[in-house]
Design a protein around this motif. Structure first.
Motif, PDB file in Angstrom:
ATOM      1  N   PHE A   1       0.833  -1.198   0.000  1.00  0.00           N
ATOM      2  CA  PHE A   1       0.000   0.000   0.000  1.00  0.00           C
ATOM      3  C   PHE A   1       0.878   1.264   0.000  1.00  0.00           C
ATOM      4  O   PHE A   1       0.661   2.197  -0.781  1.00  0.00           O
ATOM      5  CB  PHE A   1      -0.926  -0.002   1.223  1.00  0.00           C
ATOM      6  CG  PHE A   1      -1.739   1.247   1.370  1.00  0.00           C
ATOM      7  CD1 PHE A   1      -2.900   1.428   0.631  1.00  0.00           C
ATOM      8  CD2 PHE A   1      -1.348   2.248   2.255  1.00  0.00           C
ATOM      9  CE1 PHE A   1      -3.651   2.599   0.757  1.00  0.00           C
ATOM     10  CE2 PHE A   1      -2.087   3.410   2.388  1.00  0.00           C
ATOM     11  CZ  PHE A   1      -3.239   3.590   1.631  1.00  0.00           C
ATOM     12  N   ALA A   2       1.892   1.275   0.873  1.00  0.00           N
ATOM     13  CA  ALA A   2       2.757   2.445   0.982  1.00  0.00           C
ATOM     14  C   ALA A   2       3.521   2.700  -0.316  1.00  0.00           C
ATOM     15  O   ALA A   2       3.664   3.849  -0.758  1.00  0.00           O
ATOM     16  CB  ALA A   2       3.724   2.258   2.143  1.00  0.00           C
TER      17      ALA A   2
ATOM     18  N   ARG B   1      -5.563   6.581  -2.963  1.00  0.00           N
ATOM     19  CA  ARG B   1      -5.683   5.808  -1.728  1.00  0.00           C
ATOM     20  C   ARG B   1      -6.615   4.603  -1.916  1.00  0.00           C
ATOM     21  O   ARG B   1      -6.283   3.489  -1.508  1.00  0.00           O
ATOM     22  CB  ARG B   1      -6.205   6.711  -0.610  1.00  0.00           C
ATOM     23  CG  ARG B   1      -6.412   6.001   0.737  1.00  0.00           C
ATOM     24  CD  ARG B   1      -6.823   6.976   1.800  1.00  0.00           C
ATOM     25  NE  ARG B   1      -5.727   7.868   2.135  1.00  0.00           N
ATOM     26  CZ  ARG B   1      -4.761   7.561   3.018  1.00  0.00           C
ATOM     27  NH1 ARG B   1      -4.767   6.394   3.632  1.00  0.00           N
ATOM     28  NH2 ARG B   1      -3.811   8.430   3.268  1.00  0.00           N
ATOM     29  N   ASP B   2      -7.766   4.829  -2.538  1.00  0.00           N
ATOM     30  CA  ASP B   2      -8.730   3.735  -2.691  1.00  0.00           C
ATOM     31  C   ASP B   2      -8.182   2.626  -3.589  1.00  0.00           C
ATOM     32  O   ASP B   2      -8.300   1.441  -3.271  1.00  0.00           O
ATOM     33  CB  ASP B   2     -10.037   4.271  -3.270  1.00  0.00           C
ATOM     34  CG  ASP B   2     -10.812   5.101  -2.268  1.00  0.00           C
ATOM     35  OD1 ASP B   2     -10.467   5.053  -1.064  1.00  0.00           O
ATOM     36  OD2 ASP B   2     -11.759   5.798  -2.683  1.00  0.00           O
ATOM     37  N   LEU B   3      -7.590   3.030  -4.717  1.00  0.00           N
ATOM     38  CA  LEU B   3      -7.065   2.015  -5.640  1.00  0.00           C
ATOM     39  C   LEU B   3      -5.873   1.284  -5.015  1.00  0.00           C
ATOM     40  O   LEU B   3      -5.727   0.059  -5.171  1.00  0.00           O
ATOM     41  CB  LEU B   3      -6.648   2.667  -6.962  1.00  0.00           C
ATOM     42  CG  LEU B   3      -6.157   1.724  -8.070  1.00  0.00           C
ATOM     43  CD1 LEU B   3      -7.186   0.650  -8.380  1.00  0.00           C
ATOM     44  CD2 LEU B   3      -5.789   2.512  -9.332  1.00  0.00           C
TER      45      LEU B   3
ATOM     46  N   SER C   1       0.131  -7.777 -11.929  1.00  0.00           N
ATOM     47  CA  SER C   1       1.038  -6.997 -12.773  1.00  0.00           C
ATOM     48  C   SER C   1       0.318  -6.296 -13.918  1.00  0.00           C
ATOM     49  O   SER C   1       0.839  -5.345 -14.496  1.00  0.00           O
ATOM     50  CB  SER C   1       2.137  -7.901 -13.337  1.00  0.00           C
ATOM     51  OG  SER C   1       1.579  -8.857 -14.235  1.00  0.00           O
ATOM     52  N   LYS C   2      -0.904  -6.747 -14.208  1.00  0.00           N
ATOM     53  CA  LYS C   2      -1.681  -6.134 -15.288  1.00  0.00           C
ATOM     54  C   LYS C   2      -2.683  -5.100 -14.758  1.00  0.00           C
ATOM     55  O   LYS C   2      -3.431  -4.509 -15.525  1.00  0.00           O
ATOM     56  CB  LYS C   2      -2.419  -7.227 -16.060  1.00  0.00           C
ATOM     57  CG  LYS C   2      -2.811  -6.850 -17.475  1.00  0.00           C
ATOM     58  CD  LYS C   2      -3.397  -8.033 -18.215  1.00  0.00           C
ATOM     59  CE  LYS C   2      -3.734  -7.642 -19.653  1.00  0.00           C
ATOM     60  NZ  LYS C   2      -4.334  -8.775 -20.404  1.00  0.00           N
ATOM     61  N   SER C   3      -2.662  -4.895 -13.450  1.00  0.00           N
ATOM     62  CA  SER C   3      -3.660  -4.021 -12.825  1.00  0.00           C
ATOM     63  C   SER C   3      -3.395  -2.546 -13.132  1.00  0.00           C
ATOM     64  O   SER C   3      -2.244  -2.144 -13.383  1.00  0.00           O
ATOM     65  CB  SER C   3      -3.652  -4.225 -11.311  1.00  0.00           C
ATOM     66  OG  SER C   3      -2.441  -3.734 -10.763  1.00  0.00           O
ATOM     67  N   PRO C   4      -4.435  -1.723 -13.099  1.00  0.00           N
ATOM     68  CA  PRO C   4      -4.246  -0.273 -13.312  1.00  0.00           C
ATOM     69  C   PRO C   4      -3.274   0.342 -12.317  1.00  0.00           C
ATOM     70  O   PRO C   4      -2.498   1.228 -12.680  1.00  0.00           O
ATOM     71  CB  PRO C   4      -5.667   0.287 -13.138  1.00  0.00           C
ATOM     72  CG  PRO C   4      -6.575  -0.857 -13.457  1.00  0.00           C
ATOM     73  CD  PRO C   4      -5.865  -2.071 -12.966  1.00  0.00           C
ATOM     74  N   ALA C   5      -3.301  -0.128 -11.063  1.00  0.00           N
ATOM     75  CA  ALA C   5      -2.445   0.468 -10.039  1.00  0.00           C
ATOM     76  C   ALA C   5      -0.971   0.328 -10.385  1.00  0.00           C
ATOM     77  O   ALA C   5      -0.186   1.288 -10.260  1.00  0.00           O
ATOM     78  CB  ALA C   5      -2.733  -0.182  -8.683  1.00  0.00           C
TER      79      ALA C   5
END
Length: 427
Positions: free
Chosen positions: A373-374, A383-385, A400-404
């Motif tokens: 998270f950090a 923060r939410d994502l 690894s394919k996530s938007p984040a």
């Protein structure tokens, strides 16, 4: 077609004096030291060679000029082949590599002009890319069948008598002939025993590529005599014809020529008459368009992905800095060769895939959810994502394919680390 140069381009009896000429030796020493390489059977490194020559060169030179120099056996080294199995190299001593290089510098300028224009391997100013481009040209001209010849263990099976017979037509210094024969017969140190070498030109010495071209020059001249269109790089030879039937005739007759005249064996399981886009040539294949494009062969793509998986394996236990160093070196070399393909979409897909591997690697390094998270927050993820992604139960490859992770690690991030792109950055 231009008339072939005379069979005997050597014009002087005193070739060994040219080998031992100071300027030639200085250049040979520079080349051998620049190439580095492992020590041979005597343990002398290329860095030790200068001091060794200071102490022993007068005696070595005398033996060379008398024609009684005896090379040391070569050291057997096995390296994995890209397609499986191993390639056996024979590493001469640093001194013998130096002498071979000096001989090469005298003979290559004489012999190379007599070689076929369709031979591209191990020749000054010629490359694998040129061979692939030549093959592409034949396909574009309408020769859309290929006779793909694979010579079985070519470097291990060169017949010494046939080879020396060809060399004797070009060299009239008996001392040099004896020296080349001595290199061929030096033997191989393997498992603590020296085994004789009755055939073959062990890969690993500077002279071996030139000798292989001498042997296969007979094949070149036979193909030219028949008016065939072909490209050859060392023992990798593709002949282009306009029908399967013609290809099968050529395959049969060329196989007979190689077997009877040169005592070489064609690997029937790896050779074929086929469409060019069904085969590979020097790591490339071709599309089946009227104007064919160079594409990366499927086996080369597979090897690329296997290597990247190995380098980015999440259990390797290396730091990001170490990973970047090894990965960048590999990508630069690979791009330098396969960047010549004409299917840029493939390179773009590989760039994306490599970056995904790196995102998975970094995600795994963060380990705990709080740390994840950090780190995501440091990467400008909301923060939410960040909370949603850090709490996900999915594995690293899925994440690894996530938007984040795309927000935290955009393409520019990897470029800032020094990881090269396989495709040019868009303007």
């Amino acid at each position: 077609m231009a008339k072939r140069e005379p069979e005997n381009p050597a014009k002087f009896e005193a070739l060994m004096e040219e080998v031992c000429e100071r300027r030639n030796l200085e250049e040979a020493l520079k080349r051998v030291r620049g190439n580095k390489g492992a020590p041979g059977t005597d343990g002398v490194t290329v860095n030790d060679l200068v001091e060794h020559l200071k102490q022993h060169w007068p005696a070595i030179r005398e033996r060379l000029l008398k024609g009684d120099y005896e090379p040391q056996p070569v050291k057997r080294v096995e390296i994995p082949k890209p397609g499986g199995g191993v390639r056996k190299l024979g590493i001469p001593t640093a001194l013998d590599r130096f002498i071979q290089q000096a001989v090469l510098q005298v003979l290559q300028p004489r012999w190379d002009p007599t070689f076929s224009p369709h031979s591209y391997g191990f020749r000054p100013g010629r490359s694998a890319h040129q061979a692939v481009t030549a093959a592409q040209g034949f396909i574009a001209e309408g020769y859309r069948w290929v006779v793909d010849l694979d010579l079985e263990k070519f470097f291990d099976r060169v017949n010494h008598d046939i080879l020396m017979g060809r060399i004797a037509k070009r060299v009239n210094d008996p001392r040099l002939l004896r020296l080349i024969r001595a290199f061929l017969n030096a033997g191989v140190l393997e498992d603590g025993l020296v085994n004789p070498t009755d055939e073959g030109t062990p890969q690993g010495g500077p002279l071996s590529p030139l000798l292989s071209n001498i042997v296969l020059d007979d094949l070149d001249q036979e193909l030219i005599r028949r008016g065939l269109r072909y490209a050859r790089y060392a023992d990798d030879c593709n002949i282009y014809v306009n029908s399967r039937r013609a290809g099968e005739r050529v395959m049969a007759s060329v196989t007979r020529f190689l077997t009877t005249r040169l005592k070489l064996k064609v690997n029937e399981t790896k050779s074929a008459v086929a469409r060019p886009w069904e085969r590979k040539f020097l790591g490339f294949s071709f599309t089946n368009h009227r104007k064919p494009k160079r594409r990366i062969a499927p086996t080369a793509l597979q090897r690329f992905k296997e290597k990247i998986r190995e380098l980015t394996r999440r259990t390797r236990g290396v730091s990001l800095e170490q990973l970047v160093t090894s990965l960048s070196r590999y990508l630069q070399g690979w791009r330098g060769y396969f960047g010549a393909c004409e299917t840029p979409s493939v390179l773009r897909d590989l760039d994306s895939w490599v970056h995904r591997r790196l995102r998975a690697f970094l995600w795994k390094q963060w380990r705990r959810g709080g740390n994840k998270f950090a780190e995501l927050r440091k990467g400008q993820v909301s923060r939410d994502l960040a909370a949603q992604t850090a709490g996900s139960c999915h594995g690293p490859w899925r994440i690894s394919k996530s938007p984040a992770l795309h927000i935290a690690f955009p393409t520019d991030f990897f470029m800032s680390l020094g990881i090269p792109r396989l495709t040019p950055k868009p303007a």
